[in-house]
Scaffold this active site. Structure first.
Site, PDB file in Angstrom:
ATOM      1  N   LYS A   1       0.828  -1.216   0.000  1.00  0.00           N
ATOM      2  CA  LYS A   1       0.000   0.000   0.000  1.00  0.00           C
ATOM      3  C   LYS A   1       0.855   1.255   0.000  1.00  0.00           C
ATOM      4  O   LYS A   1       0.429   2.301  -0.479  1.00  0.00           O
ATOM      5  CB  LYS A   1      -0.908   0.020   1.227  1.00  0.00           C
ATOM      6  CG  LYS A   1      -1.695  -1.230   1.460  1.00  0.00           C
ATOM      7  CD  LYS A   1      -2.832  -1.367   0.491  1.00  0.00           C
ATOM      8  CE  LYS A   1      -3.561  -2.681   0.730  1.00  0.00           C
ATOM      9  NZ  LYS A   1      -4.849  -2.737   0.105  1.00  0.00           N
TER      10      LYS A   1
HETATM   11  C1  PLP Z   1      -0.999  -7.773   2.375  1.00  0.00           C
HETATM   12  C2  PLP Z   1      -2.112  -7.661   1.396  1.00  0.00           C
HETATM   13  N1  PLP Z   1      -2.153  -8.493   0.351  1.00  0.00           N
HETATM   14  C3  PLP Z   1      -3.134  -8.436  -0.550  1.00  0.00           C
HETATM   15  C4  PLP Z   1      -4.176  -7.535  -0.432  1.00  0.00           C
HETATM   16  C5  PLP Z   1      -5.231  -7.512  -1.488  1.00  0.00           C
HETATM   17  O1  PLP Z   1      -5.046  -6.423  -2.358  1.00  0.00           O
HETATM   18  P1  PLP Z   1      -6.252  -5.807  -3.155  1.00  0.00           P
HETATM   19  O2  PLP Z   1      -7.255  -5.371  -2.129  1.00  0.00           O
HETATM   20  O3  PLP Z   1      -5.699  -4.657  -3.901  1.00  0.00           O
HETATM   21  O4  PLP Z   1      -6.792  -6.874  -4.003  1.00  0.00           O
HETATM   22  C6  PLP Z   1      -4.197  -6.649   0.652  1.00  0.00           C
HETATM   23  C7  PLP Z   1      -5.258  -5.646   0.871  1.00  0.00           C
HETATM   24  O5  PLP Z   1      -5.847  -5.063   0.067  1.00  0.00           O
HETATM   25  C8  PLP Z   1      -3.122  -6.691   1.563  1.00  0.00           C
HETATM   26  O6  PLP Z   1      -3.070  -5.822   2.569  1.00  0.00           O
HETATM   27  N1  LIG Z   2      -6.555  -5.121   2.359  1.00  0.00           N
HETATM   28  C1  LIG Z   2      -6.926  -3.771   2.400  1.00  0.00           C
HETATM   29  C2  LIG Z   2      -8.375  -3.522   2.241  1.00  0.00           C
HETATM   30  C3  LIG Z   2      -8.627  -2.160   1.667  1.00  0.00           C
HETATM   31  O1  LIG Z   2      -8.213  -2.175   0.355  1.00  0.00           O
HETATM   32  P1  LIG Z   2      -7.928  -0.926  -0.534  1.00  0.00           P
HETATM   33  O2  LIG Z   2      -6.802  -1.345  -1.390  1.00  0.00           O
HETATM   34  O3  LIG Z   2      -9.182  -0.665  -1.274  1.00  0.00           O
HETATM   35  O4  LIG Z   2      -7.566   0.246   0.320  1.00  0.00           O
HETATM   36  C4  LIG Z   2      -6.336  -3.132   3.652  1.00  0.00           C
HETATM   37  O5  LIG Z   2      -5.234  -3.474   3.970  1.00  0.00           O
HETATM   38  O6  LIG Z   2      -6.933  -2.329   4.290  1.00  0.00           O
END
Ligand code: PLP
Ligand SMILES: N[C@@H](CCOP(=O)(O)O)C(=O)O
Length: 466
Positions: free
Chosen positions: A112
């Site tokens: 993120k």
């Molecule tokens: C460590 C981790 N892996 C994978 C994901 C999944 O990613 P996305 O929500 O973009 O599909 C998340 C949260 O979104 C995460 O925090």
């Molecule tokens: N796994 C995510 C969930 C939120 O997803 P986002 O990519 O839409 O912000 C988290 O870690 O909070």
């Protein structure tokens, strides 16, 4: 570049307004009116460039009209200067076919940071151009929260209210949010799941009076700028592995469909992507949707991959829109049906539009553990449980051995030390960068997961528009 809403009735906006708005006023998500196309020569020219230079080239078409190339470079330099690895997102080889793309070298140890460090810079730049204040409301299953808080803590024209599901994030994840001491940061643990937290956030945006009064904005991947920043590392990795001459596949541990949608965008721009493997845990709505056309919300099951314990994937709407023929009003109807019944069937156009690029797999706890052991015993790599879901799906896909398969390593293993220790017998130490996390005092509110409780809390603390 102009952006349109997936639900067809919000105004078309430029990049600056889309970034500050977060969600479109008709409840839809913003998406570029058309995809910028890179020729093979333009992709070839990315070879050997630094991460920042790659980012500038890949993102320039998306920010055109809002930022000059020089401004974009300045913001990327500031954002990626905070990463602890010179390559920002290094590639690590596991065997002849499998690679990990390590996305966790930012300040809060998850992928993120790649987008949110830039989003913090974008907010600051755009707010400096206007006399305005933003109230960010966000939902997190663990990682978005800390990355967003790190990116905006202490910024004068922003308040951030972050909702997480009480008791359903790891200790490290919770502490990374709740120990931040800044006057503009508010953490809220709600009684409910991540999906409920996300629905509350959307409901706040959809309350036009509330949204206008507090000038709401988003840090979740409903905000287009989040996805744009994630497109960069698909190019960066693929070029290192031989693109445009060679096709590359990616396996993506998936929850809200943001990270993997960024891969779809890269493919639309001309990157030779052989396959995008959508790897889910047992909360498998996306696997069912892609393999059977059945997008129906089940009960969320708590797993060792809490960040992926999601049953309503907000960015799936962007794929349904683009792959299904870009009919916003029809999609608005389809989404209203889903919101009422918690179930929908994909149309033939949506299924066919997705089928050529996407594969999917549902990985259970045993599959995850086996992948962690395989990486550890075979290649000496400790992977976190989320990345292990991606790795298990990558191996299960059994693609042509001449195609390199890159699994996105989305979190540092130290964020999920208990699960890693259970699988490998090794407890990863917390990197020095997160410092004395367990010695710091926590502060957060606990609220029922209701619209009234959360909006009352926000309204008492946020800065209303003049
Ligand atoms: C460590 C981790 N892996 C994978 C994901 C999944 O990613 P996305 O929500 O973009 O599909 C998340 C949260 O979104 C995460 O925090
Ligand atoms: N796994 C995510 C969930 C939120 O997803 P986002 O990519 O839409 O912000 C988290 O870690 O909070």
């Amino acid at each position: 570049m102009q952006y349109q809403s997936t639900r067809g009735s919000a105004p078309t906006l430029g990049f600056e307004d889309v970034t500050l708005a977060g969600l479109a006023s008709d409840g839809g998500l913003y998406i570029p009116e058309s995809w910028p196309a890179f020729t093979p020569d333009q992709i070839r020219a990315l070879a050997g460039l630094s991460y920042v230079e790659t980012a500038v080239r890949v993102m320039a078409p998306f920010v055109a009209g809002s930022l000059s190339e020089e401004e974009l470079r300045e913001l990327c330099t500031a954002a990626y200067g905070r990463f602890s690895h010179g390559a920002v997102t290094p590639l690590v080889q596991l065997d002849h076919q499998h690679w990990l793309l390590e996305l966790f070298h930012g300040p809060t140890l998850a992928f993120k940071d790649v987008a949110l460090q830039l989003l913090g810079q974008l907010f600051e730049r755009f707010l400096s151009r206007r006399d305005d204040h933003l109230t960010i409301v966000g939902a997190t299953s663990g990682d978005t929260g800390s990355a967003a808080i790190d990116a905006v803590a202490g910024r004068a024209k922003i308040d951030i209210f972050m909702l997480h599901p009480d008791g359903r994030v790891s200790d490290v994840q919770r502490r990374q949010m709740t120990t931040v001491r800044a006057p503009n940061v508010y953490n809220i643990a709600i009684d409910g799941s991540f999906d409920e937290a996300q629905a509350l956030v959307k409901a706040m945006f959809n309350d036009a009076a509330f949204s206008r009064r507090f000038n709401l904005s988003a840090v979740n991947s409903i905000n287009w700028a989040r996805l744009m920043a994630q497109v960069v590392y698909y190019f960066y990795a693929a070029v290192r592995l031989g693109a445009p001459e060679r096709q590359v596949a990616f396996s993506v541990p998936t929850g809200n469909f943001g990270d993997v949608f960024a891969g779809y965008v890269a493919a639309k721009m001309g990157l030779p992507v052989a396959k995008l493997i959508v790897a889910t845990n047992v909360n498998d709505i996306l696997h069912r949707a892609l393999s059977e056309g059945d997008y129906s919300q089940g009960q969320v099951v708590a797993t060792a991959t809490p960040s992926m314990d999601i049953q309503v994937s907000s960015n799936f709407e962007r794929l349904l829109f683009d792959a299904g023929g870009r009919d916003g009003l029809a999609l608005a109807d389809q989404m209203r049906g889903f919101e009422a019944s918690r179930a929908m069937r994909l149309t033939n156009a949506q299924r066919e539009g997705a089928a050529h690029l996407f594969g999917s797999a549902r990985i259970d706890a045993d599959g995850m553990t086996m992948a962690m052991r395989w990486a550890y015993d075979g290649a000496g790599q400790i992977v976190d449980p989320h990345s292990a879901i991606g790795l298990a799906a990558a191996r299960e896909a059994a693609l042509d051995p001449s195609i390199p398969v890159v699994t996105l390593a989305t979190a540092h293993p130290a964020k999920f030390r208990d699960a890693v220790e259970r699988a490998t017998g090794t407890r990863p130490p917390l990197p020095a960068r997160v410092g004395d996390l367990f010695a710091r005092e926590e502060s957060y509110a606990k609220l029922p997961g209701t619209f009234d409780a959360v909006t009352a809390y926000v309204a008492e603390r946020a800065t209303p528009r003049a």
